[in-house]
Design an enzyme around this catalytic site. Structure first.
Site, PDB file in Angstrom:
ATOM      1  N   SER A  40       0.835  -1.198   0.000  1.00 31.47           N
ATOM      2  CA  SER A  40       0.000   0.000   0.000  1.00 31.47           C
ATOM      3  C   SER A  40       0.877   1.259   0.000  1.00 31.47           C
ATOM      4  O   SER A  40       1.722   1.413  -0.874  1.00 31.47           O
ATOM      5  CB  SER A  40      -0.973  -0.035   1.182  1.00 31.47           C
ATOM      6  OG  SER A  40      -2.023   0.894   1.014  1.00 31.47           O
ATOM      7  N   ASP A 154      -6.009  -3.411  -2.093  1.00 29.96           N
ATOM      8  CA  ASP A 154      -4.906  -3.032  -1.209  1.00 29.96           C
ATOM      9  C   ASP A 154      -4.089  -4.237  -0.730  1.00 29.96           C
ATOM     10  O   ASP A 154      -4.643  -5.229  -0.229  1.00 29.96           O
ATOM     11  CB  ASP A 154      -5.503  -2.311   0.006  1.00 29.96           C
ATOM     12  CG  ASP A 154      -4.477  -1.572   0.820  1.00 29.96           C
ATOM     13  OD1 ASP A 154      -3.552  -2.223   1.313  1.00 29.96           O
ATOM     14  OD2 ASP A 154      -4.604  -0.350   0.965  1.00 29.96           O
TER      15      ASP A 154
END
Length: 284
Positions: A40, A154
């Site tokens: 991320s 993510d």
């Protein structure tokens, strides 16, 4: 000789700006970062460092105010996310050209989550920006990324601290930056109340929708809060399993998801956390 470091950068929203401070301090203290992995926001910061472009990004993000952050929120009517997540990367491309990961001066790996097959996807080649966009696709906040025969979200969902994917060599110190450290409620908060309407709007979105505030019963708040609890547990388990040489903890309440206008403060937080961690560890 400088001590080589395999550096792992965790997910964690705008707290990831502390990664810059950690990198700055490690280099200042004489360490040489020879490989990086990230999930991320950790993938974004790690990739920029591996490209040799972290300074350009730092100068840019350090100029942000709340209005700038709001301006990068490209809202969409799509059913699978609030934001397209393209505007900020499009801007970055104007002063940091894309690079294939395999061409970076430092080995780098970015992690995303294949939500259909419930597995990790690790990017060690191909476009940096494509890998970064997939890795930051917070479910229900950013629209997911279509990738070959699947859909990516993510990387922090399955692997917030991707220790096993850093290209570590014999003798390299394994250093992890964990953005899910214990709370530290005395961290100073933004108190500027200029641009009243804009601040209220930003705070409403950031607090009630995107940060999982437990006083809000909204769908996105509930999802975010649930995901956060899960990610915290996975991060802790990953650290316990892999036993890195050094863990630099950043308090998980030090910033909300989109507090990128607090760059200078968060970078300094990373620098100070690194100094303290190194001072406590006599081995280095």
């Amino acid at each position: 000789m400088k001590q080589n470091v395999a550096l792992v950068l965790s997910s964690g929203g705008s707290r990831g700006l502390a990664h810059i401070g950690v990198i700055n301090e490690l280099v200042k203290q004489g360490f040489q970062i020879t490989s990086v992995s990230g999930s991320s926001i950790g993938a974004v910061m790690g990739g920029l460092y591996a490209m040799g472009k972290i300074q350009e990004y730092t100068e840019w993000v350090s100029s942000f105010n709340k209005r700038d952050v709001w301006g990068f929120m490209d809202f969409t009517l799509a059913y699978n996310g609030l934001l397209k997540g393209e505007r900020v990367f499009d801007k970055m491309k104007t002063f940091i050209p894309d690079m294939n990961i395999e061409d970076m001066p430092i080995p780098f790996a970015a992690v995303a989550t294949d939500i259909l097959h419930e597995k990790e996807v690790v990017f060690t080649k191909g476009s940096f920006y494509e890998a970064a966009r997939a890795s930051v696709a917070i479910p229900a906040v950013f629209t997911p990324v279509k990738y070959t025969d699947t859909i990516l979200v993510d990387g922090g969902i399955l692997n917030p601290i991707p220790i096993e994917y850093v290209s570590r060599k014999n003798g390299d110190l394994l250093i992890v930056v964990n953005l899910y450290g214990d709370k530290k409620t005395d961290i100073p908060k933004e108190t500027n109340t200029n641009n009243g309407y804009l601040n209220r709007l930003m705070n409403t979105i950031s607090t009630l929708i995107l940060t999982g505030d437990k006083n809000s019963a909204g769908y996105y708040s509930l999802l975010s809060g649930t995901t956060s609890a899960m990610v915290h547990r996975i991060a802790k388990m990953s650290i316990e399993k892999h036993k890195p040489d050094l863990v630099i903890n950043i308090p998980h309440d030090s910033a909300n998801t989109f507090d990128f206008y607090r760059a200078k403060e968060l970078i300094e937080l990373g620098e100070n956390a690194t100094k303290k961690a190194l001072q406590k560890t006599k081995a280095f």
